[in-house]
Design an enzyme around this catalytic site. Sequence first.
Site, PDB file in Angstrom:
ATOM      1  N   ASP A  53       0.821  -1.222   0.000  1.00 46.18           N
ATOM      2  CA  ASP A  53       0.000   0.000   0.000  1.00 46.18           C
ATOM      3  C   ASP A  53       0.847   1.262   0.000  1.00 46.18           C
ATOM      4  OD1 ASP A  53       0.703  -0.800   2.706  1.00 46.18           O
ATOM      5  OD2 ASP A  53      -0.570   0.845   3.401  1.00 46.18           O
ATOM      6  N   GLU A  83       0.178  -1.138   5.663  1.00 41.48           N
ATOM      7  CA  GLU A  83       1.238  -0.767   6.593  1.00 41.48           C
ATOM      8  C   GLU A  83       1.096   0.678   7.030  1.00 41.48           C
ATOM      9  OE1 GLU A  83       5.188   0.947   7.717  1.00 41.48           O
ATOM     10  OE2 GLU A  83       3.876   1.465   6.036  1.00 41.48           O
ATOM     11  N   GLU A  84       0.662   1.523   6.087  1.00 43.74           N
ATOM     12  CA  GLU A  84       0.620   2.963   6.346  1.00 43.74           C
ATOM     13  C   GLU A  84      -0.505   3.376   7.293  1.00 43.74           C
ATOM     14  OE1 GLU A  84       2.993   4.640   5.519  1.00 43.74           O
ATOM     15  OE2 GLU A  84       3.849   4.021   3.606  1.00 43.74           O
TER      16      GLU A  84
END
Length: 482
Positions: free
Chosen positions: A78, A145-146
């Site tokens: 992502d 992840e973000e």
Amino acid sequence: MAVLAGLEPASVFQYFEDICSIPHGSGNTKPISDYCVAFAKKHGLRYIQDDSNNVILFKDGTAGYEQSAPVMLQGHLDMVCEKTADCTIDFEKDGLKLQVEDGVISADGTTLGGDDGIAVAYALAILASDDIPHPPLEVVLTVDEEVGMLGAAALDCSPLQARTMLNMDSEDEGYLLVSCAGGVRSVCRLPIAREASSGVKVELKVSGLTGGHSGVEIDKERANANVLIGRALYELNKIVPYALLGVNGGLKDNAIPRESTAELLVSAEKAAEITAFAEMFDGVFANEYRMPDPELKLEAMIGGPVSAQAMTEESRRRTVSALMQLPRGIQRMSVDIPGLVQTSLNLGILTTEEECVEMSFAVRSSLSTEKEELVSRLEDLMALLGGTVTNDGDYPAWEYKRDSKLRDLMVSVFEEMYGRKPVVQALHAGVECGLFSGALPGLDCVSFGPDMQDIHTTSESMSIASVQRTWNYTLEVLKRLK
């Protein structure tokens, strides 16, 4: 014609451009996950795609490396999606408009997603090649992840045999990340009682602070508005009796709060004394924080007479005591890595409801035992004050490995190839390596990557030359892991 055609390494930039053509913002990762599955099928690779859209790709070792210990290549699928006001791209449906200028790649009007698209491109280029020497590979590509490392947290790691991991999610060439903090969100709840009260309403406010990330910038000695308002309330009570209506400040537990406000009731004849106190203590704060917070202000705004349900004196005393006595800021520095904050906590959010005061802390440590000890201190102190603590969002530390063979190898290879030593560093914030370290006992891990600037902004860019150097460095490290 492809925008990145002609750039070397050609296969890396080809895959990076493919990735950029597919929408892959956090929460919208099914298309890019399916692209990786299609890649695996095309190249005859075994793969796993889970319900979260994480993908694991497997490849046997090349000739002479068949019996070598497996190596994990890891990054995330992502990207952060930001765009300028005049940009018409729909991140749910459209790819990025890449551009190349002065040796860097960027995207027209949007973030580039080099964090972490380049890791995916590196991994796919290695998997697609027939002439790159490498041990058996387990390529782990996570999602979201973000927005909290959600994919890594949901990943079933049981199929993974590798205990050597190359995480390619760093943005500074020449820096090797070898440790990160674990963390937890601890919310302290202090019950309060109220009673009818009347007087002149006063707003005591701390503002103008610099703030910042409570992990990365906790060592900058910047003031915490919630801590200062507690101190001001404690000192004010020595001079002027007051009733406390509430105290509120901060928006995120992982951000150092820039503003905090207390609402008080005082007798009309004492209002002027509060103004004088604010002016005097503003000078105290200004002197103590003149370097990190030059715009800091403490001020008192005097209102009119009101009747309201204020905290009882006992509730006021316990609330101010909590703000004064609960631990905050840096608790310990690392003895392994000079200059690294090892353990800290940040009072990021302070809110007052009808029946309780809530204090939300971001607790961090690169040693899991110290994180646990700090949570226990909060729980013990709150119990003495008649309150409780709830903990959530716990993620493990990636502890510094004193005998890391991978780190030693990567330092040695870097010195040979670059003619200088890399910077070995740790981060007082969470990264995916911590989650993998917690799930895979004995994991030896290093995070690295090429130069990128202004990530997560519309000015994000990535150095072409650095991508090439980091590619060659990665291949040499894999070659040495026989």
